[in-house]
Motif scaffolding. Structure first.
Motif, PDB file in Angstrom:
ATOM      1  N   PHE A  51      31.300  -3.052  -4.553  1.00 54.65           N
ATOM      2  CA  PHE A  51      32.588  -2.915  -5.243  1.00 54.65           C
ATOM      3  C   PHE A  51      32.504  -3.466  -6.659  1.00 54.65           C
ATOM      4  N   THR A  52      31.901  -4.634  -6.783  1.00 53.06           N
ATOM      5  CA  THR A  52      31.800  -5.257  -8.101  1.00 53.06           C
ATOM      6  C   THR A  52      30.940  -4.429  -9.047  1.00 53.06           C
ATOM      7  N   SER A  53      29.795  -3.961  -8.557  1.00 47.87           N
ATOM      8  CA  SER A  53      28.893  -3.194  -9.420  1.00 47.87           C
ATOM      9  C   SER A  53      29.507  -1.853  -9.814  1.00 47.87           C
ATOM     10  N   VAL A  54      30.162  -1.188  -8.837  1.00 52.68           N
ATOM     11  CA  VAL A  54      30.802   0.096  -9.151  1.00 52.68           C
ATOM     12  C   VAL A  54      31.952  -0.117 -10.132  1.00 52.68           C
ATOM     13  N   LEU A  55      32.711  -1.191  -9.930  1.00 52.35           N
ATOM     14  CA  LEU A  55      33.822  -1.486 -10.832  1.00 52.35           C
ATOM     15  C   LEU A  55      33.321  -1.729 -12.246  1.00 52.35           C
ATOM     16  N   ILE A  56      32.264  -2.521 -12.374  1.00 54.43           N
ATOM     17  CA  ILE A  56      31.729  -2.829 -13.706  1.00 54.43           C
ATOM     18  C   ILE A  56      31.204  -1.566 -14.374  1.00 54.43           C
ATOM     19  N   ALA A  57      30.437  -0.761 -13.603  1.00 53.28           N
ATOM     20  CA  ALA A  57      29.878   0.469 -14.175  1.00 53.28           C
ATOM     21  C   ALA A  57      30.980   1.446 -14.563  1.00 53.28           C
ATOM     22  N   SER A  58      31.970   1.607 -13.680  1.00 54.85           N
ATOM     23  CA  SER A  58      33.074   2.525 -13.972  1.00 54.85           C
ATOM     24  C   SER A  58      33.873   2.066 -15.181  1.00 54.85           C
ATOM     25  N   LEU A  59      34.101   0.748 -15.229  1.00 51.00           N
ATOM     26  CA  LEU A  59      34.829   0.204 -16.374  1.00 51.00           C
ATOM     27  C   LEU A  59      34.056   0.435 -17.669  1.00 51.00           C
ATOM     28  N   ALA A  60      32.735   0.265 -17.591  1.00 47.52           N
ATOM     29  CA  ALA A  60      31.914   0.496 -18.777  1.00 47.52           C
ATOM     30  C   ALA A  60      31.994   1.959 -19.212  1.00 47.52           C
ATOM     31  N   ILE A  61      31.921   2.887 -18.245  1.00 51.14           N
ATOM     32  CA  ILE A  61      32.011   4.317 -18.568  1.00 51.14           C
ATOM     33  C   ILE A  61      33.377   4.638 -19.163  1.00 51.14           C
ATOM     34  N   PHE A  62      34.431   4.092 -18.531  1.00 48.83           N
ATOM     35  CA  PHE A  62      35.790   4.348 -19.022  1.00 48.83           C
ATOM     36  C   PHE A  62      35.963   3.838 -20.449  1.00 48.83           C
ATOM     37  N   ILE A  63      35.465   2.641 -20.706  1.00 46.70           N
ATOM     38  CA  ILE A  63      35.616   2.059 -22.037  1.00 46.70           C
ATOM     39  C   ILE A  63      34.839   2.881 -23.065  1.00 46.70           C
ATOM     40  N   THR A  64      33.632   3.354 -22.682  1.00 46.15           N
ATOM     41  CA  THR A  64      32.862   4.174 -23.626  1.00 46.15           C
ATOM     42  C   THR A  64      33.592   5.479 -23.941  1.00 46.15           C
ATOM     43  N   ILE A  65      34.209   6.076 -22.920  1.00 45.17           N
ATOM     44  CA  ILE A  65      34.955   7.321 -23.153  1.00 45.17           C
ATOM     45  C   ILE A  65      36.132   7.069 -24.082  1.00 45.17           C
ATOM     46  N   VAL A  66      36.876   5.992 -23.782  1.00 45.41           N
ATOM     47  CA  VAL A  66      38.029   5.661 -24.619  1.00 45.41           C
ATOM     48  C   VAL A  66      37.585   5.351 -26.044  1.00 45.41           C
ATOM     49  N   ASP A  67      36.522   4.576 -26.166  1.00 44.50           N
ATOM     50  CA  ASP A  67      36.042   4.217 -27.498  1.00 44.50           C
ATOM     51  C   ASP A  67      35.562   5.450 -28.257  1.00 44.50           C
ATOM     52  N   ARG A  68      34.887   6.365 -27.545  1.00 37.66           N
ATOM     53  CA  ARG A  68      34.414   7.580 -28.209  1.00 37.66           C
ATOM     54  C   ARG A  68      35.585   8.417 -28.707  1.00 37.66           C
ATOM     55  N   ARG A  69      36.625   8.514 -27.869  1.00 36.19           N
ATOM     56  CA  ARG A  69      37.791   9.294 -28.284  1.00 36.19           C
ATOM     57  C   ARG A  69      38.537   8.627 -29.433  1.00 36.19           C
ATOM     58  N   ILE A  70      38.618   7.289 -29.374  1.00 38.16           N
ATOM     59  CA  ILE A  70      39.263   6.572 -30.478  1.00 38.16           C
ATOM     60  C   ILE A  70      38.481   6.773 -31.764  1.00 38.16           C
ATOM     61  N   GLN A  71      37.154   6.660 -31.643  1.00 39.63           N
ATOM     62  CA  GLN A  71      36.321   6.855 -32.827  1.00 39.63           C
ATOM     63  C   GLN A  71      36.424   8.282 -33.351  1.00 39.63           C
ATOM     64  N   GLN A  72      36.471   9.263 -32.418  1.00 37.05           N
ATOM     65  CA  GLN A  72      36.621  10.654 -32.831  1.00 37.05           C
ATOM     66  C   GLN A  72      37.966  10.871 -33.527  1.00 37.05           C
ATOM     67  N   ALA A  73      39.010  10.275 -32.918  1.00 37.42           N
ATOM     68  CA  ALA A  73      40.337  10.399 -33.536  1.00 37.42           C
ATOM     69  C   ALA A  73      40.360   9.735 -34.909  1.00 37.42           C
ATOM     70  N   THR A  74      39.694   8.577 -35.021  1.00 38.91           N
ATOM     71  CA  THR A  74      39.626   7.892 -36.304  1.00 38.91           C
ATOM     72  C   THR A  74      38.881   8.731 -37.329  1.00 38.91           C
ATOM     73  N   PHE A  75      37.781   9.343 -36.870  1.00 41.69           N
ATOM     74  CA  PHE A  75      36.999  10.197 -37.764  1.00 41.69           C
ATOM     75  C   PHE A  75      37.816  11.410 -38.214  1.00 41.69           C
ATOM     76  N   GLU A  76      38.496  12.040 -37.249  1.00 42.21           N
ATOM     77  CA  GLU A  76      39.307  13.211 -37.587  1.00 42.21           C
ATOM     78  C   GLU A  76      40.444  12.831 -38.533  1.00 42.21           C
ATOM     79  N   GLU A  77      41.014  11.638 -38.295  1.00 42.35           N
ATOM     80  CA  GLU A  77      42.072  11.178 -39.196  1.00 42.35           C
ATOM     81  C   GLU A  77      41.520  10.941 -40.599  1.00 42.35           C
ATOM     82  N   ALA A  78      40.304  10.360 -40.650  1.00 38.85           N
ATOM     83  CA  ALA A  78      39.689  10.124 -41.956  1.00 38.85           C
ATOM     84  C   ALA A  78      39.391  11.442 -42.660  1.00 38.85           C
ATOM     85  N   VAL A  79      38.885  12.416 -41.884  1.00 40.81           N
ATOM     86  CA  VAL A  79      38.610  13.738 -42.466  1.00 40.81           C
ATOM     87  C   VAL A  79      39.904  14.378 -42.945  1.00 40.81           C
TER      88      VAL A  79
END
Length: 646
Positions: A241-269
């Protein structure tokens, strides 16, 4: 627990072991999930825009990968069933995570670099060794409870297990490195999943090949069927449970961060494009917020409103206007600064229509301001200096033209007055000359002095001709002065046509022409000015007789009911005379104009007959047209309405 390399002893004494295949599958899945999470974090490390953020992602990825590998190892160890009760040394177990966390950090640092290098081989080697070190240190934490537990490692198989981890890690890292730098970006998700599975198999392959290289022997006493002292189910649940939670949280955060960065990039463009679009506007553009503070403006606006202080976002509109007034930019505000500013602020707060401001250097700016709900005020300043100068020049030209027109009208009035005054002075002596010539001619014939009759006839003819010219000039003058009046009456056309034909007969016979007239007996009456109609027909027929020699002249009258009005009378005069060229036709109705100078010398006339004819036709609501070719003759067509003015 004792650990040795296999010493060649008899293997018949090894403890029997088996695996819980459900836990085996779970361990492999956790290894794959942790690998995918780590590779996702590697993508965020590449995209990090600061060293601090890069370090945070690197630490998160190291812990995620290291924790996942350790969780896989621990669940896989719990999947192993031995006839000896097992426990684990906590310190050694915790220590076993260090090599894989450190090697994961090195691996993520290498694959997140922009260029591929030989370091990826080093990263694969360190990752494989880290997994192997974690595995064998973790196994050292195993302890027998009821009996002492001895483990012997077969050296070649143990080395093969580490080599498996190294090779599969290298394959996985190479796949991820190539996929992440694919310029087309196709199939990235599938390839990343594949790389994660290969990495998961590297971890689990190393573990289970390492377990195959391990022989378990019982120490003191005889092995007994004793259940493990550990609560396997609870450990499996919490570790997985702990390992799956950590891995899933890491994947979720990377997805969110990628989308935030993409949105930031698109806003900058988007902001860059907006900025470029605003700068490309040739006019001065600015945007003020609801508190009348500058939000955005282009360079053109700064150039227009340059009053010595740089214009920057955040400046108040009143401060910009006040600075412009004090710098003397606004011409109309000179000497009335405060009153002008008060009026300008009121206009800015409630913009309604465009207005023009006069700037220093004789520049003119058209200002267009619009309120945008819940945003502020958008203003555009357009340089209309050239347009304003053209407008000023046009106004001067119009004023001069009006003065010239007034002078011309005054001159025309003077001309009309002169002609009106001279009409009596000219006609009275001419009538006297004509009258006395007629009287003298009669007395001469009665007294038998025929010798003087020819001269008297010439005097009489010249006087009549001169009076006709004077009458034409005076008629044209009246038409141009707008003093010519119409006297409408019902006209019986056949009688008028007979009268006109009788009048022009001498001219036609003089040049040995043949006149044919076609006029239906039942032709309706025409409402028009009889005198002007007679003059129109006389002009057309006399011209036809004058410019035709030994030819034919056709005069026809007809009714045209094809037009949507109440009907028209059409008079057509066709001759076989000298005709006219296209240039001559274009100016035949112009006053004082004939075909050429030779025509005037040969045929005489003032060139006013057709001009007056056209004016009379238009006065009675009609038209006149001509069709002619040199040497073949001319055709004049006059169209008059049956009932003018109805």
């Amino acid at each position: 627990m004792e650990h040795y390399f296999y010493d060649g002893r008899d293997l018949s004494g090894t403890l029997e072991s088996h695996y819980d295949y459900g836990l085996v599958v779970l361990s492999i899945a956790i290894a794959g999930l942790a690998s995918y999470a780590a590779l996702s974090v590697a993508g965020r490390i590449r995209a990090a825009d600061s060293r601090h953020k890069r370090r945070i992602w690197l630490l998160a990825g190291s812990l995620t990968m290291g924790g996942g590998v350790w969780a896989m190892h621990f669940i896989a160890m719990l999947a192993l069933k031995l006839p000896v009760a097992i426990s684990y040394d906590v310190k050694i177990t915790i220590l076993s995570t260090a090599p894989v966390v450190l090697s994961s950090g090195v691996m993520l640092e290498v694959i997140s670099r922009p260029k591929i290098s030989k370091l990826i081989l080093l990263a694969s080697l360190l990752m494989g060794l880290g997994i192997g070190a974690m595995h064998y240190i973790g196994m050292a934490a195993m302890q027998g409870i009821s009996q002492r537990l001895i483990m012997l490692f077969e050296p070649r198989l143990a080395a093969l297990s580490v080599l498996t981890a190294v090779v599969l890690s290298g394959v996985a890292l190479s796949i991820d490195f190539i996929v992440e730098r694919n310029p087309k970006g196709r199939h990235t998700l599938g390839a990343k999943i594949g790389a994660a599975l290969v990495m998961g198999f590297a971890v689990s392959g190393m573990h289970y090949s390492g377990m195959a290289a391990t022989y378990f022997f019982a120490g003191d006493g005889t092995p007994a069927e004793t259940t493990s002292a550990l609560n396997t189910a609870a450990l499996v649940f919490w570790v997985s449970f702990t390992s799956v939670l950590i891995a899933s949280l890491a994947i979720f955060i990377t997805i969110v961060d990628r989308r935030i960065q993409q949105a930031t990039f698109e806003e900058a463009v988007s902001r860059f494009r907006m900025r470029e679009a605003i700068e490309s506007i040739p006019d001065g553009f600015c945007l003020f917020d609801t508190e009348d503070r500058l939000v955005e403006c282009n360079q053109r606006y700064r150039e227009i409103m340059n009053f010595g202080v740089p214009i920057a976002p955040g400046m108040a509109f009143e401060a910009i206007m006040r600075g412009a007034v004090r710098a003397g930019l606004i011409v109309v505000a000179e000497g009335e600064e405060e009153s002008w500013l008060t009026e300008r602020m009121a206009r800015h707060r409630t913009p309604r229509e465009n207005f023009v401001e006069h700037f220093r250097g004789d520049r003119w700016m058209r200002v267009s301001e619009r309120r945008v709900w819940n945003t502020g005020t958008v203003a555009i300043r357009t340089d209309i200096t050239e347009l304003k100068q053209t407008e000023i020049e046009l106004s001067k030209a119009i004023e001069e033209a009006q003065k010239a027109r007034a002078v011309a009208e005054e001159a025309n009035s003077a001309k009309s007055a002169f002609l009106a005054n001279m009409s009596h002075e000219l006609r009275t002596p001419m009538n006297a000359i004509i009258g006395y010539s007629e009287m003298l001619l009669e007395e001469t014939r009665e007294s038998g002095h025929e010798l003087f009759a020819g001269d008297l006839l010439k005097i009489h003819a010249s006087a009549v001709h001169l009076l006709a010219i004077i009458n034409e000039i005076l008629d044209l003058s009246k038409i141009e002065a707008g003093k010519m009046e119409l006297c409408l009456e019902e006209i019986h056309l056949p009688s008028v046509i007979d009268e006109v034909a009788s009048t022009v007969r001498p001219i036609i016979d003089k040049n040995t022409n043949i006149l044919s007239i076609r006029c239906p007996d039942n032709i309706p009456s025409l409402q028009a000015d009889l005198i002007k109609l007679r003059q129109i027909l006389l002009n057309l027929l006399s011209n036809a007789g004058k410019f035709t020699h030994a030819g034919k002249i056709d005069f026809s009258v007809a009714v045209d009911n094809t037009r949507p009005e109440n009907g028209w009378i059409v008079f057509a005069v066709r001759d076989t005379g000298i005709g006219m060229s296209r240039d001559q036709v274009d100016k035949v109705f112009a006053p004082f104009t004939q075909a050429d100078n030779s025509t005037t010398r040969q045929y005489g006339g003032t060139g006013l007959g057709l001009t007056i004819t056209k004016k009379f036709c238009e006065m009675m609501g009609g038209t006149i047209s001509v069709d002619s070719e040199p040497g073949t003759g001319s055709l004049f067509i006059v169209k008059l309405p049956l009932a003018f003015g109805r």
